[in-house]
Motif scaffolding. Structure first.
Motif, mmCIF file in Angstrom:
data_model
loop_
_atom_site.group_PDB
_atom_site.id
_atom_site.type_symbol
_atom_site.label_atom_id
_atom_site.label_comp_id
_atom_site.label_asym_id
_atom_site.label_seq_id
_atom_site.Cartn_x
_atom_site.Cartn_y
_atom_site.Cartn_z
ATOM 1 N N ALA A 119 10.618 -12.657 -10.170
ATOM 2 C CA ALA A 119 11.130 -11.409 -9.866
ATOM 3 C C ALA A 119 12.502 -11.045 -9.753
ATOM 4 N N GLY A 120 13.166 -12.369 -9.226
ATOM 5 C CA GLY A 120 14.661 -12.083 -8.934
ATOM 6 C C GLY A 120 15.510 -12.453 -10.125
ATOM 7 N N ARG A 121 14.823 -12.951 -11.077
ATOM 8 C CA ARG A 121 15.565 -13.086 -12.234
ATOM 9 C C ARG A 121 15.069 -12.100 -13.398
ATOM 10 N N ALA A 122 14.127 -11.314 -13.290
ATOM 11 C CA ALA A 122 13.553 -10.475 -14.232
ATOM 12 C C ALA A 122 14.111 -9.006 -14.513
ATOM 13 N N PRO A 123 14.060 -8.329 -15.565
ATOM 14 C CA PRO A 123 14.600 -7.029 -15.602
ATOM 15 C C PRO A 123 13.695 -6.168 -14.928
ATOM 16 N N VAL A 124 13.512 -5.988 -13.644
ATOM 17 C CA VAL A 124 12.706 -5.171 -13.138
ATOM 18 C C VAL A 124 13.587 -4.278 -12.313
ATOM 19 N N ASP A 125 12.927 -3.213 -11.443
ATOM 20 C CA ASP A 125 13.476 -2.116 -10.730
ATOM 21 C C ASP A 125 12.795 -2.505 -9.220
ATOM 22 N N TYR A 126 11.707 -3.037 -9.049
ATOM 23 C CA TYR A 126 11.280 -3.127 -7.655
ATOM 24 C C TYR A 126 10.383 -4.696 -7.770
ATOM 25 N N ALA A 127 9.942 -5.030 -6.561
ATOM 26 C CA ALA A 127 9.092 -6.199 -6.370
ATOM 27 C C ALA A 127 8.158 -5.871 -5.297
ATOM 28 N N CYS A 128 6.768 -6.072 -5.316
ATOM 29 C CA CYS A 128 6.215 -5.832 -4.052
ATOM 30 C C CYS A 128 5.325 -7.192 -3.756
ATOM 31 N N ILE A 157 13.831 -13.621 -3.274
ATOM 32 C CA ILE A 157 14.021 -12.817 -4.303
ATOM 33 C C ILE A 157 15.736 -12.160 -4.068
ATOM 34 N N ARG A 158 15.921 -11.846 -2.870
ATOM 35 C CA ARG A 158 17.172 -11.443 -2.576
ATOM 36 C C ARG A 158 18.369 -12.311 -2.810
ATOM 37 N N ARG A 159 18.053 -13.823 -2.585
ATOM 38 C CA ARG A 159 19.125 -14.674 -3.004
ATOM 39 C C ARG A 159 19.838 -14.606 -4.456
ATOM 40 N N LEU A 160 18.583 -14.120 -5.378
ATOM 41 C CA LEU A 160 18.644 -13.902 -6.943
ATOM 42 C C LEU A 160 19.195 -12.684 -7.281
ATOM 43 N N ASN A 161 18.517 -11.545 -6.446
ATOM 44 C CA ASN A 161 18.921 -10.161 -7.030
ATOM 45 C C ASN A 161 19.149 -9.440 -5.513
ATOM 46 N N PRO A 162 20.406 -9.349 -5.039
ATOM 47 C CA PRO A 162 20.485 -8.722 -3.438
ATOM 48 C C PRO A 162 19.997 -7.304 -3.628
ATOM 49 N N ALA A 163 20.213 -6.688 -4.670
ATOM 50 C CA ALA A 163 20.012 -5.230 -4.754
ATOM 51 C C ALA A 163 18.721 -4.752 -5.008
ATOM 52 N N LEU A 164 17.685 -5.460 -5.203
ATOM 53 C CA LEU A 164 16.218 -5.543 -5.735
ATOM 54 C C LEU A 164 15.326 -4.892 -4.645
ATOM 55 N N PRO A 165 14.955 -3.880 -4.812
ATOM 56 C CA PRO A 165 14.284 -3.257 -3.534
ATOM 57 C C PRO A 165 12.660 -4.078 -3.554
ATOM 58 N N VAL A 166 12.317 -4.308 -2.240
ATOM 59 C CA VAL A 166 11.179 -5.401 -2.060
ATOM 60 C C VAL A 166 10.262 -4.496 -1.134
ATOM 61 N N GLY A 167 8.830 -4.307 -1.443
ATOM 62 C CA GLY A 167 8.075 -3.707 -0.924
ATOM 63 C C GLY A 167 6.704 -4.991 -0.153
ATOM 64 N N ALA A 168 6.000 -4.106 0.534
ATOM 65 C CA ALA A 168 4.796 -4.764 1.000
ATOM 66 C C ALA A 168 3.642 -4.243 0.587
ATOM 67 N N ILE A 169 2.630 -4.888 0.507
ATOM 68 C CA ILE A 169 1.247 -4.248 0.317
ATOM 69 C C ILE A 169 0.185 -5.225 0.840
ATOM 70 N N ALA A 170 -0.967 -4.498 1.142
ATOM 71 C CA ALA A 170 -2.280 -5.156 1.641
ATOM 72 C C ALA A 170 -2.340 -5.177 3.242
ATOM 73 N N GLY A 171 -3.502 -4.131 3.691
ATOM 74 C CA GLY A 171 -3.645 -4.282 5.258
ATOM 75 C C GLY A 171 -2.463 -3.359 6.010
ATOM 76 N N ILE A 172 -1.617 -2.753 5.304
ATOM 77 C CA ILE A 172 -0.544 -2.153 6.056
ATOM 78 C C ILE A 172 -0.885 -0.776 6.541
ATOM 79 N N THR A 173 -0.904 -1.048 7.859
ATOM 80 C CA THR A 173 -1.368 0.402 8.937
ATOM 81 C C THR A 173 0.103 0.846 9.498
#
Length: 220
Positions: A119-128, A157-173
């Motif tokens: 994810a840190g190296r890919a041409p993506v806009d966010y990682a979850c 992820i941030r070491r490779l792409n400091p600006a990439l937004p990072v989300g979290a999923i599963a069981g989030i209350t």
């Protein structure tokens, strides 16, 4: 690539059809604070998925909230969605980027250190990152990564792409948001805690408020 506001990703899963019309659910979420809508459907035919994605897209017109389709680049293209969310076994991100173009939104699921490196190296806009906690919304053979795993994967992820937004999923209350944000997430992806409630709009507003408060406290 596109800068994404990943604070609150409301996942409109096909399984929510027992609650209401999927486009209506998406519109409620978008109008009450969701910053991204993801349409997820693991069982419908391609034709039905395209029809549903188009209907959700139309319901979001005027809200400014983008729509991504889970897994299916073909459906995203055919429906005119804003982009796609890819899992580890889906189309490679660079191929999806070539097909969807430079302005499309592409997100990646991250579960392992290898995923995080990709994810840190890919041409993506966010990682979850997920699943962080146990969830009943999806069958997941992998154990939860927990808060420590979330932080470790986010740091990779941030070491490779400091600006990439990072989300979290599963069981989030609602109560877990502060610790999830403190562990490094920029936002969360949610299904049940938003939509399987008596007041969907209120739940979305509460989540957005708590995310914004937690993010502000983390920056101090």
């Amino acid at each position: 690539m596109t800068r994404i506001d990943y604070r609150l990703n409301a996942i409109v899963d096909a399984g929510l059809a027992d609650i209401g019309h999927l486009p209506d659910l998406a519109a409620i979420a978008a109008r009450n604070g969701a910053t991204l809508i993801q349409y997820r459907d693991k069982t419908a035919s391609t034709r039905l998925m395209i029809e549903r994605a188009q209907a959700i897209r139309d319901a979001l017109l005027g809200t400014g909230v983008p729509l991504v389709v889970n897994d299916r680049v073909d459906v995203a293209l055919a429906a005119g969605a804003d982009g796609v969310h890819l899992g580890a076994d889906d189309m490679a991100a660079d191929t999806a980027r070539r097909l969807l173009g430079p302005d499309a939104i592409i997100g990646l699921t991250v579960k392992t250190p290898e995923d995080a490196d990709r994810a840190g190296r890919a041409p993506v806009d966010y990682a979850c990152i997920g699943g962080v906690f146990e969830t009943l919304s999806k069958v997941n053979p992998d154990p939860p990564v927990g808060l420590d795993g979330l932080k470790a994967l986010r740091d990779t992820i941030r070491r490779l792409n400091p600006a990439l937004p990072v989300g979290a999923i599963a069981g989030i209350t609602l109560d877990r948001i502060p610790e999830v944000i403190a562990a490094g997430a920029d936002g969360v992806a949610v299904i049940s805690a938003l939509f399987r409630t008596t007041d969907i709009g209120g739940a979305v507003r509460d989540f957005r408020t708590r995310i914004d408060m937690a993010s502000k406290e983390t920056r101090i």
